[in-house]
Enzyme design. Structure first.
Site, PDB file in Angstrom:
ATOM      1  N   HIS A  99       0.872  -1.173   0.000  1.00 14.67           N
ATOM      2  CA  HIS A  99       0.000   0.000   0.000  1.00 14.67           C
ATOM      3  C   HIS A  99       0.909   1.222   0.000  1.00 14.67           C
ATOM      4  CE1 HIS A  99      -2.997   2.991   1.098  1.00 14.67           C
ATOM      5  NE2 HIS A  99      -2.225   3.352   2.112  1.00 14.67           N
ATOM      6  N   CYS A 169      -4.547   2.041  -4.738  1.00 14.85           N
ATOM      7  CA  CYS A 169      -3.838   3.174  -4.141  1.00 14.85           C
ATOM      8  C   CYS A 169      -2.506   3.454  -4.838  1.00 14.85           C
ATOM      9  CB  CYS A 169      -3.596   2.913  -2.653  1.00 14.85           C
ATOM     10  SG  CYS A 169      -2.476   1.539  -2.362  1.00 14.85           S
TER      11      CYS A 169
END
Length: 226
Positions: A99, A169
């Site tokens: 992430h 993301c």
């Protein structure tokens, strides 16, 4: 008694009047010593002020907040998080479950399913373990310029458009860094998603289809990014 005659008509007795000594002139450096001290002091003050200014500018560039200045350099950090312990084995091969969020001006910007584009406290993404911060470079722009870029990206990364393989993301981080610095993020961060992208249309929402919630939570929704 014989008295010795001295040149010039004087006599050698001790009672003779001695000529007054000629005062020695002070050298130039001694006469102007106060001026030299003042000059040296002024030079030292100037150097000190220059040093303080340079240190202040360094602190401003590395500051977590935007401060009073409206336009300056601000470091752009790519905050990387581990989504699974297997990254320790996958990362040496250029793969991993990561992430990311982009930190600039004291806030971290990321993208989440159900939350869309939002900002958060740096290096505190919920549901992920912070791994490292990669210094991507310096953004030479104002806070309003950054806000304008974020607003331009929001329509491309709507809360319901999240897809763990094709629009996660890391895709947002890459898009934002490209806008700020005209360069991409490291390819290994999203390589696993790119390799699995061809299977995206076959995946149900619960497994990563469009509109699925990611592993990292965002505001205003149960989903997240990853």
């Amino acid at each position: 008694v014989l008295v010795a005659e001295l040149p010039g008509g004087g006599r050698g007795d001790s009672s003779a009047k001695q000529p007054a000594p000629i005062p020695h002139a002070r050298p130039w450096s001694a006469q102007h010593k106060p001026i030299s001290v003042v000059f040296s002091l002024s030079s030292a003050i100037f150097k000190y002020r220059s040093f303080v200014k340079n240190e202040r500018d360094k602190g401003t560039k590395m500051s977590r907040g935007w401060g009073a200045r409206t336009e300056r350099q601000s470091r752009v950090l790519l905050n990387v998080y581990d989504l699974h312990d297997t990254n320790e084995y996958l990362e040496p091969f250029g793969l991993g479950l990561f992430h990311t969020g982009v930190q600039v001006g004291g806030r971290e910007y990321t993208f989440a399913g159900g939350g869309g584009v939002f900002d958060m406290t740096p290096q505190e993404a919920p549901g992920a373990k912070f791994r490292e911060a990669i210094d991507m470079g310096a953004f030479e722009g104002s806070e309003s310029k950054l806000a304008s870029i974020i607003d331009e990206l929001k329509p491309q990364f709507k809360p319901d458009s999240y897809n763990i393989l094709t629009k996660n993301c890391n895709h947002f981080s890459d898009a934002l860094v490209r806008r700020l610095l005209a360069k991409p993020i490291p390819g290994y961060l999203n390589r696993l998603a790119m390799l699995g992208g061809c299977c995206g249309p076959c995946l149900p929402p619960s497994l990563g289809g469009t509109g699925a919630n990611g592993p990292v939570g965002g505001p205003g929704g149960g989903g997240g990014s990853g």
